[in-house]
Structures are given as structure tokens and as C-alpha cells.
Design a protein around this motif. Sequence first.
Motif, PDB file in Angstrom:
ATOM      1  N   SER A  68       0.833  -1.205   0.000  1.00  0.00           N
ATOM      2  CA  SER A  68       0.000   0.000   0.000  1.00  0.00           C
ATOM      3  C   SER A  68       0.863   1.249   0.000  1.00  0.00           C
ATOM      4  CB  SER A  68      -0.922  -0.008   1.221  1.00  0.00           C
ATOM      5  OG  SER A  68      -1.771   1.115   1.220  1.00  0.00           O
ATOM      6  N   CYS A  69       1.927   1.244   0.806  1.00  0.00           N
ATOM      7  CA  CYS A  69       2.820   2.414   0.875  1.00  0.00           C
ATOM      8  C   CYS A  69       3.630   2.581  -0.420  1.00  0.00           C
ATOM      9  CB  CYS A  69       3.752   2.288   2.077  1.00  0.00           C
ATOM     10  SG  CYS A  69       2.932   2.475   3.672  1.00  0.00           S
ATOM     11  N   ASN A  70       3.918   1.466  -1.087  1.00  0.00           N
ATOM     12  CA  ASN A  70       4.649   1.535  -2.367  1.00  0.00           C
ATOM     13  C   ASN A  70       3.781   2.053  -3.504  1.00  0.00           C
ATOM     14  OD1 ASN A  70       7.168   0.653  -1.492  1.00  0.00           O
ATOM     15  ND2 ASN A  70       6.678  -1.510  -1.793  1.00  0.00           N
ATOM     16  N   LEU A  88       6.295   5.576  10.080  1.00  0.00           N
ATOM     17  CA  LEU A  88       5.115   5.102   9.363  1.00  0.00           C
ATOM     18  C   LEU A  88       3.859   5.782   9.905  1.00  0.00           C
ATOM     19  CD1 LEU A  88       3.643   3.184   7.404  1.00  0.00           C
ATOM     20  CD2 LEU A  88       3.787   1.396   9.153  1.00  0.00           C
ATOM     21  N   GLU A  89       3.807   5.946  11.197  1.00  0.00           N
ATOM     22  CA  GLU A  89       2.658   6.609  11.819  1.00  0.00           C
ATOM     23  C   GLU A  89       2.501   8.043  11.306  1.00  0.00           C
ATOM     24  OE1 GLU A  89       0.976   7.684  16.316  1.00  0.00           O
ATOM     25  OE2 GLU A  89       2.922   6.724  16.062  1.00  0.00           O
ATOM     26  N   ASP A  90       3.635   8.758  11.156  1.00  0.00           N
ATOM     27  CA  ASP A  90       3.586  10.125  10.626  1.00  0.00           C
ATOM     28  C   ASP A  90       2.962  10.154   9.239  1.00  0.00           C
ATOM     29  OD1 ASP A  90       4.928  11.158  12.854  1.00  0.00           O
ATOM     30  OD2 ASP A  90       6.893  10.809  11.947  1.00  0.00           O
ATOM     31  N   VAL A  91       3.416   9.249   8.388  1.00  0.00           N
ATOM     32  CA  VAL A  91       3.029   9.278   6.978  1.00  0.00           C
ATOM     33  C   VAL A  91       1.586   8.837   6.768  1.00  0.00           C
ATOM     34  CG1 VAL A  91       3.492   8.257   4.727  1.00  0.00           C
ATOM     35  CG2 VAL A  91       5.389   9.006   6.154  1.00  0.00           C
ATOM     36  N   VAL A  92       1.185   7.740   7.428  1.00  0.00           N
ATOM     37  CA  VAL A  92      -0.166   7.238   7.181  1.00  0.00           C
ATOM     38  C   VAL A  92      -1.232   8.182   7.721  1.00  0.00           C
ATOM     39  CG1 VAL A  92       0.583   4.840   7.120  1.00  0.00           C
ATOM     40  CG2 VAL A  92      -0.223   5.804   9.266  1.00  0.00           C
ATOM     41  N   VAL A 136       9.517  18.123  -0.561  1.00  0.00           N
ATOM     42  CA  VAL A 136       9.480  17.495  -1.884  1.00  0.00           C
ATOM     43  C   VAL A 136       8.817  18.462  -2.867  1.00  0.00           C
ATOM     44  CG1 VAL A 136       9.409  15.169  -0.947  1.00  0.00           C
ATOM     45  CG2 VAL A 136       7.261  16.362  -1.395  1.00  0.00           C
ATOM     46  N   SER A 137       9.164  18.329  -4.145  1.00  0.00           N
ATOM     47  CA  SER A 137       8.631  19.240  -5.157  1.00  0.00           C
ATOM     48  C   SER A 137       7.597  18.573  -6.052  1.00  0.00           C
ATOM     49  CB  SER A 137       9.771  19.776  -6.029  1.00  0.00           C
ATOM     50  OG  SER A 137      10.476  18.694  -6.627  1.00  0.00           O
ATOM     51  N   GLN A 138       7.442  17.252  -5.871  1.00  0.00           N
ATOM     52  CA  GLN A 138       6.445  16.547  -6.670  1.00  0.00           C
ATOM     53  C   GLN A 138       5.884  15.389  -5.850  1.00  0.00           C
ATOM     54  OE1 GLN A 138       8.754  15.300 -10.036  1.00  0.00           O
ATOM     55  NE2 GLN A 138       9.699  13.576  -8.969  1.00  0.00           N
ATOM     56  N   GLN A 139       4.840  14.788  -6.384  1.00  0.00           N
ATOM     57  CA  GLN A 139       4.215  13.680  -5.671  1.00  0.00           C
ATOM     58  C   GLN A 139       5.212  12.539  -5.459  1.00  0.00           C
ATOM     59  OE1 GLN A 139       0.061  12.573  -6.444  1.00  0.00           O
ATOM     60  NE2 GLN A 139       0.786  10.502  -6.930  1.00  0.00           N
ATOM     61  N   VAL A 140       5.219  11.966  -4.249  1.00  0.00           N
ATOM     62  CA  VAL A 140       6.140  10.860  -3.918  1.00  0.00           C
ATOM     63  C   VAL A 140       5.358   9.726  -3.269  1.00  0.00           C
ATOM     64  CG1 VAL A 140       8.172  12.333  -3.624  1.00  0.00           C
ATOM     65  CG2 VAL A 140       6.679  11.878  -1.664  1.00  0.00           C
ATOM     66  N   LYS A 141       5.921   8.543  -3.319  1.00  0.00           N
ATOM     67  CA  LYS A 141       5.313   7.381  -2.670  1.00  0.00           C
ATOM     68  C   LYS A 141       5.494   7.473  -1.147  1.00  0.00           C
ATOM     69  CE  LYS A 141       4.340   5.428  -6.622  1.00  0.00           C
ATOM     70  NZ  LYS A 141       2.949   5.462  -7.120  1.00  0.00           N
ATOM     71  N   LEU A 142       4.530   6.944  -0.427  1.00  0.00           N
ATOM     72  CA  LEU A 142       4.623   6.949   1.036  1.00  0.00           C
ATOM     73  C   LEU A 142       5.888   6.241   1.504  1.00  0.00           C
ATOM     74  CD1 LEU A 142       0.967   6.080   2.115  1.00  0.00           C
ATOM     75  CD2 LEU A 142       1.984   8.328   1.815  1.00  0.00           C
TER      76      LEU A 142
END
Length: 623
Positions: A476-478, A516-520, A499-505
Amino acid sequence: MLKEYDVVVVGAGHAGCEAANAAAKMGSSVLLVTMNMNTIAQMSCNPAMGGVAKGQIVREIDALGGGSGLVSDKSAIQFRMLNRSKGPAMWSPRTQNDRMLFALEWRWLLESNPNVDFWQDMVVSVSVEGGKVIGVKTRMGMDIKARSVVLTNGTFLNGLIHLGEKQYGGGRAGEGASFGITEELVKLGFESGRMKTGTPPRVDGRSLDYTKMEVQEGDAVPAKFSFWDTKPLATQRACHITYTNTSTHEILRSGFDRSPMFNGAIQSTGPRYCPSIEDKINRFAERDRHQIFVEPEGWNTVEIYVNGFSTSLPEEVQFEAMKTIPGFENVKMFRPGYAIEYDYFPPTQLKHSLETKLVDNLFFAGQINGTTGYEEAACQGLMAGINAHKKVRGEDAFVLSRSEAYIGVLIDDLITKGTEEPYRMFTSRAEYRILLRQDNADIRLTPVGYSLGMISDEQLRKVEYKNDFTKRIIDSCNKEGIKPEVVNPLLEERNSSPVSQQVKLSSLITRPNISLEDVVSLSEKTIKLVEEVAIVDASVVEQAEIQMKYEGYINREEEMAAKLSRLEEVSIPTDMDYSKLSSLSTEAKQKLSKIQPATIGQAKRVSGVSPADISVLLIYLGR
């Protein structure tokens, strides 16, 4: 009176308990012979399990179906995860334990298995016919028949206790030494040696002033050792820390002329990484203080273990020196510290299965092999018990490689390199320690334990669930991306580059200060999955984060392990005559002839064998 057994285990310490438990779980009839039924699984030294690298071993034992993790959890009075400030390869669980409860839980675990019988007696010799063990003989005159024997004698073989200028036979305080086995094995051609260990005084906790010490609490949210059905601690007992000082050291030095460490009474080698207090102040004379850990012995006792004050000085010197330590001014001593010398057998005389090279179906495990520590002994007992069972049934030996487990590292070190001082496990000994973490021991080893018959269907399903959901979170994060305007406020808050563009989690999670908690929390889709899993098993979420954050390091170690494993597949004939290989160095001929490595990989790890020597062997073997 006693029937013939598949496996007779001699000694009921940590190695003996694991050996008996493993062989019996796999279906062997087992007799556990101990000199005292009341000291089964006795914690002879500190009342604790685990620690740096040792905690990883306990988790591996548990993942394979052994008992140490279960018993540690059921008898714990405090839990701490050490090295949390470092990477996950260094995280090491440790419990403070109730000494009496630990022994009771181990005894009950063994008594709960109908395949385990018990016999209280001293084994004085091993019976051998035609190069194969056929049983043991005891002091009572019992001739016990066995298809295999596991010796786990601890510090009891010709044990000699030193206390100041006094010496007396004993395996530990209050218990006699064991005689006869060493002499019989030497007659059979085994090489033996002497080692030394020690223990600190035990004192009355009511006589201590804890206000003068630092409090050492357990973790706020305690975890546990076992991957199975034990529960984390709801309440914990605190430990304390204090320090010696120059006055303490002066008093200790005043007794050096009566110390067996310095007057020549002790000739053998002690553990390098657990020195006595007299050794510490002698070797580190520039230091004016040393740390002392004040550890309770259980829930319902006032007895205290004075960790860091191991000594064999005269008891009056120990007592006077302790009174100078802050908080110990009015100390009452229950019993003094002492040193003990005992026989061991250099482990280069063993196969990787822990079966001896000289006598078939005879296995050694624990301090008899030159190790120190409960955990090191327990994992050897587990492996010896498994292999004794398999040998009796004519099955191939079970061996763990260095890339599979700390247990594999420990046994390979012993068999290949030997040891001239009590061997203790460290994370630095494992070249694949990023792969061999405590958090993934179940993923690594539970399927193996299941194939051995040590793990239940339910336990295997639990690990499969953990593995499957770990992969789902990572997938899911990938797949899921996150836009700069959503994530940059978090990155700025954590002093991380925007970041300057969309990135994967997953790419964000690789950053050291992002979890992981921060990102999700920024992603509706993934947070639902993570929350769903965390409710059932928080360890799955931790596993997913570790695998993503350290993916590059993990992949690199896996590649290195795969390359080196090819050398492990190149077997060397057991009757190899190294003296005929003229291109080998003289040292290589001597070392390889003694060790008789089973593979090129093992030969490569023998001290004194060079890459050039390995090339000669590969050419000779047609590789």
C-alpha cells in the motif's frame, strides 16, 4: 527399574531444560537426570534474561518452539527494550525475573510433557560401546540405557569454589560438584580445560537506602519475549543504579593479596566481558567509579542481586567495601560473592549438530562447551535436544547457518574457532545482524520450527498472518502517492527536506526522522489498513516500518548472504588428508586437520586459514 530412553539429558540448567523439552516435544522418550530436583532451571547468577544479542537468542528459541521466552515472560518483574536509540538490528529485549518463579515455570513446563521423566542422581560416567554412546552410569549404581545422551553439566564438572583464601568443591553455592565424567571422557580421547566464572554478593533490600540511588524503571509500554500467548506485564518492579567510589576501591585493593584472582589460586580464564570488581579496578585504574545495578530477585522477596560487583575477595572485604557505596551504608549481606572454576571441553571437538566427533550419539551443550550466559546455554540445549532426537531416528542433523540465526553464529563460532575464554554473544559477532533482528525471529524461524514438529498449526498461522499483513502495508505504501502540499508541512516540522512533486509513502518512510505513523496520518487509504492491523497486532506495523526504512541495507545483506552461501554448499570429504596438499600453508594444514570443517564456508572461517589456502582447497575439489 528405569527403561531405555531415546534421549538422556544430564543436568537441568538452562541447556538441559531446553534439550529435554525439545526432544520430548518432537516425540522422543526423555529422561532428565539432575543432582537436585529442587534446582531445576536455577538462575545461578543474575535474575534476568536477554540483553544485547542475548535477547535476540531468546526470541529465536521461542520462534523455534523452545521454552525460554515463555518462561521468561511468565516470571518477569520488569521488561526493557535496550538500545532503542539505535537501529533495529541493535534493539534487544531484556527481562528482570523472579528467580523462584522462573524455576517453577520451567519445571511445570517440563512436567506438563508426558514424554519427560525425571531422576535425581549424579551421573559419574558415560557408557560407550564401539564408538557409540549407550547410556550413563550414576553414583547410586544405576546403569541407564539410552540411544543418545546430552551432557549439560554447567559449572559442576570438578567445580571448585574460591572465596578469598578458602577453596572448596561445589557446582554453585550450597551444591556439590560433579565428579567422574571429565576423567571418563579424557580416557576416551577428549581434550578438556578449565574455565572460571563468578557471582556477586546477595544483600537484604530492607537495609538499602534507595533515595541515594538512580531509579531504573521498566518500559512505559512493556513488550514481551514470546511471540505466542503470554501477556505483557501490567505492573513492574523498579531496579536502581548506584556507583562505587575511590573509598570502595581502596578497601577492595587492601584484599588483593588474599584474592584468588591475584595470588595464583585461580589459573583458568574468566569471562572477558563480565569481569570481577577487583579485575575492573585493577585494569581500569584511571576510573574513580564503576556502575552498580541493584536488582530485586523477585516479587515476594527482599533479596537483592548486586550486579557489577562480582568478586571472590574475602567476605569481610566485600562487606566493608559495599558499605562505602551510596545507599549501601547499612547493608546486610545474605551471602558473599565467589568465583568458581570448572571443567569444559573445547568445542572444536563437536560437529555443527553439537554431536561429538569422537563418540556417536553423544552431544554437549552449554558451559561444557566454553560459553557463558543462560541464553547461550539455552540455545545450545535446544539444538542438541533437536539433533539427539533426529539422530535416534536416523534423520539428517538440523543446523542453522550464520545468515539464519544468532544461534547459527554462536554454534559456528564455537565449532570453527573454538574458545579459550568463556564465550559470550554480541551483535558484533553476527555479520548479518540487520537480517537477524529480534522483531523478525518468528518470520525467520517459525516455519522451520513447524517443520521440526516444535510449532503448532495455530502458531504457524499467526506468523503467516503477520507476514501477509506486513506485505499488504508495504504494498500500500509503495503504491500510494502523496502530494507536496500535503506532506511538506510535516517535513518542515521534522527539519526534513521538502518534496517538489508527488512521492510514494514508502520513500518518505526511509527518512530517519519520519515514521510510518507520521506518513499514514496523511493518507486515508493506508491509515485504515494500518489501524485495522494495529488493533490485532501492533508488531505487524512495526515490522512493515522496519522493512521499508531499512530496505536497502536488508537487500544488501541478503545478496551477500546468498553469495557466501554458495561456499557452504561446497562440502569437504570427512576423510580429507590436508597434510598431502603441499600448497597449503603449514598453519592451515594444522588447523584444518584439527577442526575438520564440513564445507569450504566453514574452512574459510577457521582462524589462520588464508584466502590462498581456500583457493587451494577449491582447486583440489574441482571448483
